[in-house]
Enzyme design. Structure first.
Site, short mmCIF file in Angstrom:
data_model
loop_
_atom_site.label_atom_id
_atom_site.label_comp_id
_atom_site.label_asym_id
_atom_site.label_seq_id
_atom_site.Cartn_x
_atom_site.Cartn_y
_atom_site.Cartn_z
CG ASP A 167 14.58 18.53 32.08
OD1 ASP A 167 15.03 19.42 32.80
OD2 ASP A 167 15.15 18.14 31.03
CD1 TRP A 202 18.66 21.28 34.76
CD2 TRP A 202 17.42 23.15 34.70
NE1 TRP A 202 17.73 21.14 33.76
CE2 TRP A 202 16.97 22.28 33.70
CE3 TRP A 202 16.81 24.39 34.85
CZ2 TRP A 202 15.89 22.60 32.85
CZ3 TRP A 202 15.76 24.73 34.01
CH2 TRP A 202 15.30 23.84 33.02
CG ASP A 223 21.72 20.30 30.62
OD1 ASP A 223 21.13 20.20 31.71
OD2 ASP A 223 21.14 20.21 29.51
C1 GLA Z 1 17.56 19.46 29.97
C2 GLA Z 1 18.20 18.45 30.94
C3 GLA Z 1 19.11 17.53 30.17
C4 GLA Z 1 18.32 16.81 29.06
C5 GLA Z 1 17.62 17.83 28.17
C6 GLA Z 1 16.65 17.16 27.21
O1 GLA Z 1 18.52 20.31 29.44
O2 GLA Z 1 18.90 19.11 31.96
O3 GLA Z 1 19.71 16.59 31.04
O4 GLA Z 1 17.37 15.96 29.66
O5 GLA Z 1 16.89 18.76 28.94
O6 GLA Z 1 15.98 18.10 26.42
#
Ligand code: GLA
Length: 553
Positions: A167, A202, A223
């Site tokens: 991440d 992202w 997300d």
């Molecule tokens: C980010 C990621 C998600 C998830 C959360 C966990 O937002 O993009 O997919 O893994 O962190 O905290």
């Protein structure tokens, strides 16, 4: 785009006037992987707890074991799902005295290795999560991997981790995304354990421009949430990235929400179909211990999964999207094409296209298999359906009826009707280079200063197939990147027959002169011409199959 005359390499100058003969080489059917860990040759399939549990207490050892049990007992493993992955919140909030990450003592009282062992005992694989910064993304901010890449990778490998989601939260300590993700790629590689590397930044740093050699997949958006609007927005963004994915290196529009309750089953079928058309990793995001029969039915639709997992590995492109009525097409390894008709709008609508628009030709009819209803129909070319609001009809389209084989003697392939003619930008051009947009917008085919009156001009990723009917003996072409892209671009140009590569150009760069490719196609039903991007992606990849001929009896 530059149109300069191609610079010749030193070798090219020395051999001026000569062509490099590369044909008739039979090599194993293993396409060049992007990231050289050999993993994710088709998109990953599995489970991740985040969308159903976030950081709540029900995310624990018992849940992970329960999911692994259900993968086996409910047929998910048989359907191709094999990764059982856990997300954020698995760790204690501090490293131990040696700097190692510590499994959360309440959720994972037996540690992570015990859970990984259990998952492996079911014939499945195990995935873990951390972040390319000082902290993970949950508001509690567990320790991240930056500066600890080698130590963490070694620990993960010792636990039996097969998949790492990395991440983007916490302090980046002044490092670029490329530096941070490359550091973990190298640390994972140096463990010696094959660990699928899932980049999760992202889409913030245009990973589609650099991540093909770094990760096996990269998130393209923020997300997903369990509602139709979120799914729709992510689809619209991710579908534009179709030319950036390749075998071993996939666009990731985020994990599935199917079964979490915020969408109708019609919407979930659209979600699952669109993700499969886009070669997304299929990571189940609902708690399978409480999932409905309808959820299982969606997740185990093998005909739709087969689109995602098709070995050709071409992400669907959008043919049209007028007024929210989307037509997507995806060429498949056996020469069929998947056509998805997605109705974004709030009322039922008829959505249609044709077999020719979907890249198919040289057949007197086409067989349409509806991959949700399983109904089979036949058409002379029209492909259409009445599609409910927010719904998707997806067909596997196969050529049927009779096909025309090339005449006897030697024929230019540009004079034949292809049975499959897919090119990432613009159509496959006959006797012209690829102009990226409409038919006929290219120039005279030109490689290394030499102009060729006949041949086909394509843009990687391209898949073109000609029916031979077992009557032909030799395919030949002069191949290279067209001079219209100057020194830019790099591709491999490959000649295939069913299940077998017959010849390859090797890597051809914008600076190279033409190469000659020859393939023995004796007895083959078809010849398939593939142009694959290399690790630098598909930009500038205008490839010419110049003076391409087929000799038949
Ligand atoms: C980010 C990621 C998600 C998830 C959360 C966990 O937002 O993009 O997919 O893994 O962190 O905290």
């Amino acid at each position: 785009m530059k149109h300069a005359t191609k610079r010749r390499t030193a070798l090219g100058s020395a051999l001026l006037g000569l062509l490099t003969v590369v044909g008739s080489v039979v090599v194993p059917a293993t396409p060049a992987a992007a990231l050289e860990n050999g993993l994710a040759q088709t998109p990953a399939m599995g489970f991740n707890n985040w969308n159903s549990t976030h950081c709540r207490a029900e995310f624990n050892d018992q849940m992970v074991r329960g999911i692994a049990d259900l993968f086996v007992s409910k047929g998910l493993k048989d359907a191709g799902y094999d990764y059982v992955n856990i997300d954020d919140c698995w760790a204690e909030s501090s490293r131990d005295g040696s700097g190692n990450l510590v499994p959360n003592r309440t959720r994972f009282p037996n540690g992570i290795k015990a859970v990984a062992d259990y998952v492996h005992g079911k014939g499945l694989k195990f995935g873990l999560y951390t972040s390319a910064g000082t902290k993970t993304c949950d508001s509690q901010g567990f320790p991240g991997g930056i500066g600890h890449e080698r130590q963490d990778a070694a620990l993960f490998a010792s636990w039996g981790v097969d998949y790492l989601k990395y991440d983007n939260c916490g302090d980046h300590l002044g490092q670029s995304a490329q530096q941070r993700y490359t550091a973990m790629r190298d640390a994972l590689r140096d463990t010696g354990r094959p660990i699928l590397f899932s980049i999760c930044e992202w889409g913030s740093n245009s990973p589609w421009d650099w991540a093909q050699g770094v990760g096996n997949s990269w998130r393209t958006t923020g997300d997903i949430e369990d509602n139709y609007g979120s799914m729709l927005n992510i689809f619209k963004s991710n579908v534009q990235r179709s030319t950036d994915s390749q075998r071993g290196a996939w666009n990731d529009p985020d994990m599935l929400e199917v079964g979490n309750g915020g969408m109708t089953d019609t919407e979930y079928r659209s979600h699952f179909t669109l993700w499969s058309m886009m070669n997304a990793p299929l990571l189940i995001g609902s708690d399978l211990r409480t999932a409905s029969a309808a959820t299982y039915a969606i997740l185990t639709n093998r005909d739709v999964i087969a689109l995602d997992q098709d070995s050709l590995g071409v992400q669907a492109t959008e043919l049209s999207s007028t007024n929210g009525l989307h037509v997507l097409t995806k060429p498949l390894d056996n020469g069929d094409v998947a056509v998805a008709l997605f109705n974004e709008t709030g009322s039922t609508a008829t959505i249609g296209t044709t077999a020719a628009a979907a890249s198919l030709g040289n057949a007197t009819s086409y067989r349409l298999t509806d991959l949700w209803s399983k109904a089979v129909t036949t058409t002379s070319g029209a492909i259409s359906a009445s599609v409910p609001a927010h719904g998707t009809v997806v067909y596997r389209v196969a050529r049927a009826g009779t096909f025309t084989a090339p005449p006897s003697g030697t024929t230019q392939v540009s004079a034949l009707t292809a049975s499959l003619a897919a090119s990432a930008w613009g159509p496959v051009e006959t006797d012209r280079s690829n102009g990226e947009r409409s038919s006929g917008d290219g120039r005279a085919l030109t490689i290394g200063g030499t102009t060729y009156p006949r041949g086909i001009g394509v843009h990687a990723r391209s898949e073109v197939r000609y029916y031979l009917g077992g009557r032909c003996t030799t395919f030949q072409a002069t191949v290279g990147l067209d001079d219209e892209v100057g020194d830019n671009g790099s591709v491999t140009m490959e000649v295939w027959a069913p299940g077998r590569q017959l010849a390859t150009s090797g890597v051809v760069r914008g600076t190279d002169t033409a190469k000659r490719v020859t393939a023995d196609v004796t007895g083959q039903q078809y010849v398939h011409l593939a142009v694959l991007p290399t690790i630098d992606g598909a930009r500038y990849d205008h490839a010419d199959w110049a003076d391409a001929t087929i000799t038949c009896s």
